[in-house]
Write a protein that holds these residues in place. Sequence first.
Motif, short mmCIF file in Angstrom:
data_model
loop_
_atom_site.label_atom_id
_atom_site.label_comp_id
_atom_site.label_asym_id
_atom_site.label_seq_id
_atom_site.Cartn_x
_atom_site.Cartn_y
_atom_site.Cartn_z
N ARG A 1 87.41 -58.33 -48.46
CA ARG A 1 88.76 -57.89 -48.14
C ARG A 1 88.72 -56.52 -47.48
NH1 ARG A 1 94.08 -59.15 -50.64
NH2 ARG A 1 95.35 -57.28 -50.35
N VAL A 2 89.59 -56.31 -46.51
CA VAL A 2 89.77 -55.01 -45.85
C VAL A 2 91.25 -54.67 -45.97
CG1 VAL A 2 89.57 -53.69 -43.72
CG2 VAL A 2 87.90 -55.48 -44.24
N ASP A 3 91.55 -53.58 -46.67
CA ASP A 3 92.94 -53.22 -46.93
C ASP A 3 93.36 -52.02 -46.10
OD1 ASP A 3 93.33 -55.20 -48.88
OD2 ASP A 3 92.49 -53.92 -50.43
N LEU A 4 94.58 -52.06 -45.60
CA LEU A 4 95.22 -50.93 -44.95
C LEU A 4 96.03 -50.21 -46.01
CD1 LEU A 4 96.25 -49.34 -42.45
CD2 LEU A 4 98.06 -51.06 -42.27
N VAL A 5 95.80 -48.90 -46.18
CA VAL A 5 96.53 -48.11 -47.15
C VAL A 5 97.79 -47.58 -46.47
CG1 VAL A 5 96.45 -46.10 -48.68
CG2 VAL A 5 94.38 -47.46 -48.30
N LEU A 6 98.92 -47.84 -47.10
CA LEU A 6 100.21 -47.40 -46.57
C LEU A 6 100.57 -46.02 -47.13
CD1 LEU A 6 102.09 -50.79 -47.01
CD2 LEU A 6 100.95 -49.92 -44.97
N ASP A 7 101.60 -45.42 -46.58
CA ASP A 7 102.02 -44.09 -47.02
C ASP A 7 102.34 -44.01 -48.50
OD1 ASP A 7 101.72 -43.06 -44.49
OD2 ASP A 7 103.83 -43.30 -43.95
N ASN A 8 102.84 -45.08 -49.07
CA ASN A 8 103.20 -45.08 -50.49
C ASN A 8 102.05 -45.52 -51.39
OD1 ASN A 8 103.12 -47.79 -49.96
ND2 ASN A 8 105.25 -48.20 -50.46
N ASP A 9 100.85 -45.52 -50.87
CA ASP A 9 99.62 -45.89 -51.57
C ASP A 9 99.51 -47.38 -51.92
OD1 ASP A 9 98.42 -43.39 -51.40
OD2 ASP A 9 99.36 -42.70 -53.26
N LEU B 1 102.07 -48.79 -35.57
CA LEU B 1 101.12 -47.69 -35.61
C LEU B 1 100.68 -47.19 -34.24
CD1 LEU B 1 98.84 -48.94 -38.50
CD2 LEU B 1 100.49 -47.08 -38.58
N PHE B 2 100.95 -47.95 -33.18
CA PHE B 2 100.51 -47.54 -31.85
C PHE B 2 101.21 -46.27 -31.42
CE2 PHE B 2 99.15 -51.96 -31.30
CZ PHE B 2 97.91 -51.73 -30.74
N SER B 3 100.46 -45.39 -30.79
CA SER B 3 101.06 -44.22 -30.16
C SER B 3 101.40 -44.58 -28.73
CB SER B 3 100.09 -43.04 -30.21
OG SER B 3 98.98 -43.31 -29.39
N ALA B 4 102.01 -43.66 -28.02
CA ALA B 4 102.44 -43.91 -26.65
C ALA B 4 101.28 -44.26 -25.72
CB ALA B 4 103.19 -42.69 -26.13
N ASN B 5 100.10 -43.73 -25.99
CA ASN B 5 98.96 -43.97 -25.10
C ASN B 5 98.11 -45.17 -25.52
OD1 ASN B 5 97.66 -42.95 -27.31
ND2 ASN B 5 96.73 -41.22 -26.28
N GLY B 6 98.59 -45.99 -26.46
CA GLY B 6 97.87 -47.19 -26.86
C GLY B 6 96.72 -46.96 -27.82
N VAL B 7 96.66 -45.78 -28.40
CA VAL B 7 95.60 -45.44 -29.36
C VAL B 7 96.23 -45.32 -30.74
CG1 VAL B 7 93.94 -43.65 -30.04
CG2 VAL B 7 94.24 -44.23 -27.63
N ILE B 8 95.57 -45.89 -31.73
CA ILE B 8 96.01 -45.69 -33.11
C ILE B 8 95.37 -44.40 -33.59
CG2 ILE B 8 95.99 -46.58 -35.45
CD1 ILE B 8 95.80 -49.39 -34.25
N PRO B 9 96.17 -43.37 -33.88
CA PRO B 9 95.60 -42.07 -34.20
C PRO B 9 94.81 -42.04 -35.51
CG PRO B 9 98.00 -41.99 -34.31
CD PRO B 9 97.61 -43.35 -33.84
N GLU B 10 95.28 -42.74 -36.54
CA GLU B 10 94.56 -42.71 -37.81
C GLU B 10 95.01 -43.85 -38.70
OE1 GLU B 10 93.51 -39.00 -40.25
OE2 GLU B 10 95.27 -39.82 -41.29
N LEU B 11 94.05 -44.46 -39.36
CA LEU B 11 94.29 -45.47 -40.39
C LEU B 11 93.45 -45.12 -41.59
CD1 LEU B 11 93.85 -48.88 -38.54
CD2 LEU B 11 96.00 -47.81 -39.18
N GLU B 12 93.96 -45.41 -42.76
CA GLU B 12 93.13 -45.33 -43.95
C GLU B 12 92.91 -46.76 -44.41
OE1 GLU B 12 92.74 -43.35 -48.37
OE2 GLU B 12 94.41 -42.76 -47.09
N ILE B 13 91.65 -47.13 -44.55
CA ILE B 13 91.32 -48.49 -44.97
C ILE B 13 90.40 -48.44 -46.19
CG2 ILE B 13 91.61 -49.51 -42.68
CD1 ILE B 13 88.54 -49.48 -42.44
N ILE B 14 90.38 -49.54 -46.90
CA ILE B 14 89.49 -49.72 -48.04
C ILE B 14 88.70 -51.00 -47.78
CG2 ILE B 14 89.30 -50.14 -50.51
CD1 ILE B 14 92.07 -48.78 -50.79
N THR B 15 87.39 -50.88 -47.80
CA THR B 15 86.54 -52.07 -47.73
C THR B 15 86.00 -52.32 -49.13
OG1 THR B 15 84.68 -50.68 -47.06
CG2 THR B 15 85.89 -51.77 -45.30
N HIS B 16 85.83 -53.58 -49.47
CA HIS B 16 85.41 -53.94 -50.82
C HIS B 16 83.98 -54.47 -50.87
CE1 HIS B 16 89.45 -53.36 -52.51
NE2 HIS B 16 89.86 -53.77 -51.32
#
Length: 79
Positions: A22-30, A48-63
């Motif tokens: 599993r690969v989880d995306l951590v949201l603002d509310n944890d 999550l996309f910014s104006a230039n098509g780049v995702i600036p930051e994600l927090e993920i959890i790999t198991h």
Amino acid sequence: MKVNNIANIEKFFGVVDACEGRVDLVLDNDSTLNLKSKLTQVVSMSKLFSANGVIPELEIITHNPIDTQRMISFMTNNR
């Protein structure tokens, strides 16, 4: 782990799809969302996309340690 400046979204999701666990995306509310779900990918990434098509930051959890190495390899080789 934090993943920054994702410019190649297709490659990023290719790595996510290749993960064995599993690969989880951590949201603002944890709370988390399963990034291997295609519906989650579409809904969450559209926000999550910014104006230039780049995702600036994600927090993920790999198991799975192998999946963690896959993500580290992506971050170091595929900016």
